[in-house]
Write a protein that holds these residues in place. Structure first.
Motif, PDB file in Angstrom:
ATOM      1  N   GLU A   1     -11.481  32.791  20.333  1.00 13.26           N
ATOM      2  CA  GLU A   1     -10.251  33.272  20.976  1.00 13.26           C
ATOM      3  C   GLU A   1     -10.544  34.343  22.020  1.00 13.26           C
ATOM      4  O   GLU A   1      -9.737  34.571  22.919  1.00 13.26           O
ATOM      5  CB  GLU A   1      -9.306  33.837  19.916  1.00 13.26           C
ATOM      6  N   LEU A   2     -11.674  35.035  21.897  1.00 13.04           N
ATOM      7  CA  LEU A   2     -11.994  36.123  22.815  1.00 13.04           C
ATOM      8  C   LEU A   2     -12.828  35.653  24.009  1.00 13.04           C
ATOM      9  O   LEU A   2     -13.187  36.460  24.863  1.00 13.04           O
ATOM     10  CB  LEU A   2     -12.767  37.227  22.068  1.00 13.04           C
ATOM     11  N   SER A   3     -13.139  34.374  24.065  1.00 10.90           N
ATOM     12  CA  SER A   3     -13.950  33.863  25.174  1.00 10.90           C
ATOM     13  C   SER A   3     -13.127  33.799  26.451  1.00 10.90           C
ATOM     14  O   SER A   3     -11.892  33.756  26.429  1.00 10.90           O
ATOM     15  CB  SER A   3     -14.483  32.467  24.840  1.00 10.90           C
ATOM     16  N   ASP A   4     -13.825  33.776  27.578  1.00  7.64           N
ATOM     17  CA  ASP A   4     -13.136  33.718  28.875  1.00  7.64           C
ATOM     18  C   ASP A   4     -12.336  32.436  29.027  1.00  7.64           C
ATOM     19  O   ASP A   4     -11.256  32.435  29.618  1.00  7.64           O
ATOM     20  CB  ASP A   4     -14.162  33.830  30.006  1.00  7.64           C
ATOM     21  N   GLU A   5     -12.882  31.308  28.487  1.00  8.80           N
ATOM     22  CA  GLU A   5     -12.148  30.053  28.640  1.00  8.80           C
ATOM     23  C   GLU A   5     -10.854  30.069  27.841  1.00  8.80           C
ATOM     24  O   GLU A   5      -9.834  29.522  28.284  1.00  8.80           O
ATOM     25  CB  GLU A   5     -13.017  28.851  28.240  1.00  8.80           C
ATOM     26  N   ALA A   6     -10.836  30.742  26.691  1.00  9.24           N
ATOM     27  CA  ALA A   6      -9.601  30.852  25.910  1.00  9.24           C
ATOM     28  C   ALA A   6      -8.595  31.739  26.629  1.00  9.24           C
ATOM     29  O   ALA A   6      -7.399  31.406  26.720  1.00  9.24           O
ATOM     30  CB  ALA A   6      -9.909  31.413  24.522  1.00  9.24           C
ATOM     31  N   LYS A   7      -9.062  32.852  27.152  1.00 13.63           N
ATOM     32  CA  LYS A   7      -8.160  33.775  27.860  1.00 13.63           C
ATOM     33  C   LYS A   7      -7.574  33.123  29.105  1.00 13.63           C
ATOM     34  O   LYS A   7      -6.366  33.208  29.355  1.00 13.63           O
ATOM     35  CB  LYS A   7      -8.920  35.053  28.243  1.00 13.63           C
ATOM     36  N   ASP A   8      -8.430  32.474  29.887  1.00 18.18           N
ATOM     37  CA  ASP A   8      -7.934  31.848  31.116  1.00 18.18           C
ATOM     38  C   ASP A   8      -6.984  30.707  30.803  1.00 18.18           C
ATOM     39  O   ASP A   8      -5.962  30.531  31.483  1.00 18.18           O
ATOM     40  CB  ASP A   8      -9.107  31.333  31.951  1.00 18.18           C
ATOM     41  N   GLY A   9      -7.303  29.911  29.761  1.00 17.33           N
ATOM     42  CA  GLY A   9      -6.409  28.820  29.378  1.00 17.33           C
ATOM     43  C   GLY A   9      -5.042  29.328  28.967  1.00 17.33           C
ATOM     44  O   GLY A   9      -4.008  28.772  29.358  1.00 17.33           O
ATOM     45  N   ARG A  10      -5.001  30.396  28.204  1.00 17.39           N
ATOM     46  CA  ARG A  10      -3.717  30.971  27.773  1.00 17.39           C
ATOM     47  C   ARG A  10      -2.959  31.568  28.959  1.00 17.39           C
ATOM     48  O   ARG A  10      -1.732  31.465  29.048  1.00 17.39           O
ATOM     49  CB  ARG A  10      -3.959  32.029  26.695  1.00 17.39           C
ATOM     50  N   TYR A  11      -3.694  32.202  29.871  1.00 20.75           N
ATOM     51  CA  TYR A  11      -3.077  32.784  31.067  1.00 20.75           C
ATOM     52  C   TYR A  11      -2.431  31.685  31.922  1.00 20.75           C
ATOM     53  O   TYR A  11      -1.286  31.818  32.375  1.00 20.75           O
ATOM     54  CB  TYR A  11      -4.141  33.525  31.873  1.00 20.75           C
ATOM     55  N   GLN A  12      -3.172  30.595  32.141  1.00 18.29           N
ATOM     56  CA  GLN A  12      -2.635  29.486  32.949  1.00 18.29           C
ATOM     57  C   GLN A  12      -1.438  28.848  32.254  1.00 18.29           C
ATOM     58  O   GLN A  12      -0.449  28.477  32.922  1.00 18.29           O
ATOM     59  CB  GLN A  12      -3.723  28.432  33.186  1.00 18.29           C
ATOM     60  N   LEU A  13      -1.482  28.728  30.947  1.00 21.97           N
ATOM     61  CA  LEU A  13      -0.354  28.172  30.197  1.00 21.97           C
ATOM     62  C   LEU A  13       0.878  29.057  30.363  1.00 21.97           C
ATOM     63  O   LEU A  13       1.998  28.559  30.592  1.00 21.97           O
ATOM     64  CB  LEU A  13      -0.725  28.041  28.720  1.00 21.97           C
ATOM     65  N   ALA A  14       0.694  30.375  30.260  1.00 22.69           N
ATOM     66  CA  ALA A  14       1.819  31.302  30.420  1.00 22.69           C
ATOM     67  C   ALA A  14       2.437  31.193  31.812  1.00 22.69           C
ATOM     68  O   ALA A  14       3.671  31.206  31.965  1.00 22.69           O
ATOM     69  CB  ALA A  14       1.340  32.730  30.158  1.00 22.69           C
ATOM     70  N   LYS A  15       1.597  31.068  32.829  1.00 17.99           N
ATOM     71  CA  LYS A  15       2.105  30.926  34.203  1.00 17.99           C
ATOM     72  C   LYS A  15       2.940  29.658  34.356  1.00 17.99           C
ATOM     73  O   LYS A  15       4.006  29.659  34.983  1.00 17.99           O
ATOM     74  CB  LYS A  15       0.943  30.894  35.196  1.00 17.99           C
ATOM     75  N   LEU A  16       2.447  28.557  33.785  1.00 14.39           N
ATOM     76  CA  LEU A  16       3.185  27.288  33.876  1.00 14.39           C
ATOM     77  C   LEU A  16       4.518  27.380  33.136  1.00 14.39           C
ATOM     78  O   LEU A  16       5.543  26.883  33.617  1.00 14.39           O
ATOM     79  CB  LEU A  16       2.337  26.156  33.294  1.00 14.39           C
ATOM     80  N   LEU A  17       4.497  28.003  31.962  1.00 16.21           N
ATOM     81  CA  LEU A  17       5.752  28.171  31.210  1.00 16.21           C
ATOM     82  C   LEU A  17       6.727  29.037  31.983  1.00 16.21           C
ATOM     83  O   LEU A  17       7.950  28.763  32.004  1.00 16.21           O
ATOM     84  CB  LEU A  17       5.439  28.808  29.844  1.00 16.21           C
TER      85      LEU A  17
END
Length: 450
Positions: free
Chosen positions: A399-415
């Motif tokens: 959960e603390l990896s960059d790919e997890a953070k970026d994926g969650r960030y992109q998901l939040a932007k789309l939502l």
């Protein structure tokens, strides 16, 4: 065994004249007489490949049907499989012929060598088949046992085949255990060879053989390691310059230490010995890509020359992976590599089409979901992009990896773009709780809450 030299010479002459059917007829008769003669198959395979190439991959309805051999005699079953290989020339027929050879090897001395040859030829197509690798390892082990546990090279090749199977198929129930058992036997055999008593010269020779085997099997970590391996490879090549496997290994070692021109020369030698070996073809492709990467590194970052070199490298990679997909359409790794490069060049639809295939491969599922999310985002298909990110995130181990953070960030932007504010806030809260300073996540969260 009868001398088939005249018949094989006649078959070769017919092959060179383009009379493949007549050559196959003679080879079929040779198989009936002496199926253990490896020279038959050294000619049978190129004849079958030319026949398939001339047919353009097309066969008649009856030509494509495999007539079952109505016999329980392993000899007749093998002969039928080999003749079918001559007609089809495809990897599936090659694997079936190897399996029939293994069955016949249980009762006919000499068939082990035939089975090994067919297995190596299948490997040269670049396709993965767990059954073929398992049989190949076992046949090399049978050859080792038949030598009275003295043929160290056969044991080494048995271990390599089993190791390749274990790496490519970690779920295989026996490969890993068998590889470890054979490695233990190899160590024991080497110690026995080095310690055998009697003639001092015999002990020295045994120690040298053990040393050679240890060097050729080692993991190369330094340039000094590589030089020692290359020394033994050059000695072997001086004796058998027509061994494509030695040339290929020499190329691998040179490439491992960054000596790309020397690696290219070795691969070209191997390819000249067998133009149909797609494994060598792929190694040549990887080498060309590595050369392109080296050229790019040498240019100033951000310069027009660097931009042009980067585009040239991407075009080279796309052409290479398209060739691999065409040759090995079931290998999802090739498709994923192609999709990643297509996405970089902006060919979104073509990239998405490949990701939609690779997402079904458990090894590539996570990154394929992410690739599809990016593709759908670029096409403004926000619902589909959101769905892909939601499938991607549970597959990220850390959960603390960059790919997890970026994926969650992109998901939040789309939502947020979709007006699903509550869900966007929930995702940003998860992100900010793990990394307050990630991009502008905290500012976005404050804005949405306000």
């Amino acid at each position: 065994m009868p001398d088939l030299t005249k018949h094989l010479t006649r078959a070769k002459q017919l092959f060179e004249k383009g009379a493949c059917d007549d050559a196959l007829t003679i080879l079929g008769e040779c198989i009936d007489v002496d199926p253990t003669n490896v020279e038959i198959y050294k000619l049978l395979i190129p004849v079958s490949r030319r026949k398939a190439k001339e047919a353009g991959g097309k066969t008649s309805l009856f030509g494509s049907l495999k007539m079952p051999v109505m016999s329980t005699d392993p000899h007749k079953q093998f002969a039928g499989a080999a003749k079918q290989l001559g007609k089809q020339g495809d990897p599936k027929s090659l694997a079936a012929t190897m399996e029939a050879a293994v069955k016949l090897a249980a009762t006919v001395k000499g068939m082990v060598d035939v089975a090994i040859f067919l297995g190596e030829e299948f490997k040269s197509t670049g396709m993965f088949n767990d059954k073929v690798l398992w049989m190949l390892g076992q046949q090399y082990y049978e050859r080792f046992k038949a030598s009275g546990n003295k043929d160290a090279e056969s044991l080494n090749k048995a271990i390599k085949a089993m190791g390749e199977l274990a790496r490519n198929m970690p779920s295989h129930p026996e490969a890993g255990r068998t590889e470890k058992n054979w490695m233990a036997l190899q160590a024991q055999t080497m110690r026995g060879m080095a310690a055998q008593g009697g003639d001092y010269r015999s002990q020295v020779a045994s120690s040298d053989a053990a040393r050679r085997q240890e060097v050729l099997n080692r993991n190369i970590r330094t340039v000094e390691d590589a030089r020692e391996v290359l020394k033994y490879l050059d000695e072997d090549l001086a004796k058998t310059p027509g061994d494509k496997f030695l040339w290929t290994k020499k190329g691998d070692v040179h490439r491992r230490i960054g000596e790309l021109p020397a690696a290219k020369t070795a691969y070209e030698k191997a390819q000249a010995l067998d133009a149909h070996d797609f494994t060598i073809t792929m190694k040549m492709g990887d080498l060309h890509i590595a050369e392109g990467q080296e050229r790019l590194k040498a240019l100033p970052a951000g310069s027009p020359e660097a931009a042009a070199a980067k585009k040239q490298l991407l075009d080279m990679e796309i052409a290479e992976y398209k060739r691999r997909v065409e040759r090995q359409p079931t290998d999802m790794a090739h498709r994923f590599n192609l999709a990643s490069r297509l996405l970089q060049t902006g060919e979104v639809d073509a990239a998405a089409a490949e990701f939609q295939k690779t997402v079904n491969d458990s090894r590539l599922r996570k990154q394929s979901h992410r690739g599809l999310a990016i593709c759908f985002s670029k096409r403004n298909l926000l619902d589909l992009a959101i769905q892909q990110y939601k499938l991607f995130l549970p597959l990220v181990e850390d959960e603390l990896s960059d790919e997890a953070k970026d994926g969650r960030y992109q998901l939040a932007k789309l939502l947020e773009d979709r007006g699903q504010t509550a869900e966007a806030i929930a995702e940003l809260e998860k992100l900010v709780s793990t990394d307050l300073g990630f991009k502008d996540a905290a500012a976005r969260l404050s804005k949405l809450r306000g």
